[in-house]
Design a protein around this motif. Structure first.
Motif, short mmCIF file in Angstrom:
data_model
loop_
_atom_site.label_atom_id
_atom_site.label_comp_id
_atom_site.label_asym_id
_atom_site.label_seq_id
_atom_site.Cartn_x
_atom_site.Cartn_y
_atom_site.Cartn_z
N GLU A 24 8.61 -40.35 -27.29
CA GLU A 24 7.85 -39.26 -27.96
C GLU A 24 6.81 -38.66 -26.78
O GLU A 24 6.25 -37.56 -26.89
CB GLU A 24 6.79 -40.12 -29.06
CG GLU A 24 5.83 -39.33 -29.76
CD GLU A 24 5.06 -40.24 -30.75
OE1 GLU A 24 3.82 -39.91 -30.76
OE2 GLU A 24 5.76 -41.15 -31.34
N LYS A 25 6.09 -39.61 -25.93
CA LYS A 25 5.25 -39.19 -24.75
C LYS A 25 5.79 -38.25 -24.08
O LYS A 25 5.49 -37.33 -23.43
CB LYS A 25 4.64 -40.42 -24.30
CG LYS A 25 3.66 -41.02 -25.02
CD LYS A 25 2.87 -42.15 -24.25
CE LYS A 25 2.09 -42.88 -25.20
NZ LYS A 25 0.92 -42.23 -25.68
N ILE A 32 8.57 -36.35 -24.60
CA ILE A 32 8.81 -34.97 -25.40
C ILE A 32 7.36 -34.28 -25.18
O ILE A 32 7.28 -32.94 -25.01
CB ILE A 32 9.34 -35.03 -26.91
CG1 ILE A 32 10.57 -35.51 -26.77
CG2 ILE A 32 8.79 -33.94 -27.42
CD1 ILE A 32 11.17 -36.21 -28.17
N ASN A 33 6.19 -34.83 -25.46
CA ASN A 33 5.06 -34.29 -25.38
C ASN A 33 4.64 -33.71 -24.11
O ASN A 33 4.03 -32.38 -24.02
CB ASN A 33 4.05 -35.11 -25.85
CG ASN A 33 3.86 -35.34 -27.58
OD1 ASN A 33 4.34 -34.51 -28.26
ND2 ASN A 33 3.29 -36.42 -27.78
N LYS A 91 6.70 -30.61 -23.59
CA LYS A 91 6.16 -29.26 -24.20
C LYS A 91 5.06 -28.86 -23.48
O LYS A 91 4.73 -27.56 -23.58
CB LYS A 91 5.82 -29.68 -25.64
CG LYS A 91 6.94 -29.99 -26.40
CD LYS A 91 6.45 -30.45 -27.89
CE LYS A 91 7.65 -30.63 -28.89
NZ LYS A 91 7.21 -31.20 -30.26
N GLU A 92 4.27 -29.64 -22.88
CA GLU A 92 2.81 -29.13 -22.29
C GLU A 92 3.14 -28.82 -20.93
O GLU A 92 2.05 -28.48 -20.27
CB GLU A 92 1.94 -30.61 -22.26
CG GLU A 92 1.46 -30.66 -23.70
CD GLU A 92 0.74 -32.11 -23.66
OE1 GLU A 92 0.63 -32.64 -22.41
OE2 GLU A 92 0.50 -32.71 -24.71
#
Length: 147
Positions: free
Chosen positions: A20-21, A23-24, A27-28
């Motif tokens: 999850e981290k 992927i974030n 995305k950033e």
């Protein structure tokens, strides 16, 4: 301690949260903060899982086609089940195939066939199955085929 080091530690503790981290961060566009070593490991694992999955489905198609074609003593009792299995496995295969996975199956058809052949020999106690795969990849994937 850097964010990527924290992610490396997190990977060992909670890989779902790590994902999850990660992927974030992607995305950033925070590429410098990624745990690249584990990200590469995960991506390679995805590729291997996909290949194993389609190879397994293709092996199931081959097994059932061989049983349909060669196991005469069980045909009357089992042919409808085997035909349904072929249809279901073909459908799953075609839903999951990409060009790369299709090429993988084509390149590995002989090996997959040998595994299927060995299985049906043990299951049926017959030694009548062709030494080489009697089906093309296109035939094995054809959902419109009768068997």
């Amino acid at each position: 301690m850097s964010l990527s080091k924290n992610l490396e530690d997190l990977y060992e503790i909670d890989d779902s949260l790590w994902l999850e981290k990660t992927i974030n961060l992607i995305k950033e566009n925070r590429w410098q903060d990624l745990d690249k070593l584990h990200l590469i490991e995960e991506l390679e694992g995805v590729g291997k899982r996909d290949k194993l999955a389609v190879a397994s489905l293709l092996e199931q198609v081959i097994r059932h086609l061989l049983l349909l074609e060669y196991w005469d003593n069980e045909y009357e009792r089992s042919h409808r089940h085997w035909m349904a299995e072929v249809r279901a496995f073909r459908r799953q295969l075609n839903k999951n195939l990409t060009t790369n996975l299709r090429n993988f199956l084509r390149d590995n058809l002989d090996s997959i066939y040998q595994d299927a052949r060995q299985y049906v020999q043990i299951k049926s106690n017959l030694d009548v199955f062709p030494l080489e795969c009697p089906y093309s990849l296109e035939q094995l994937l054809d959902e419109s085929a009768n068997n």
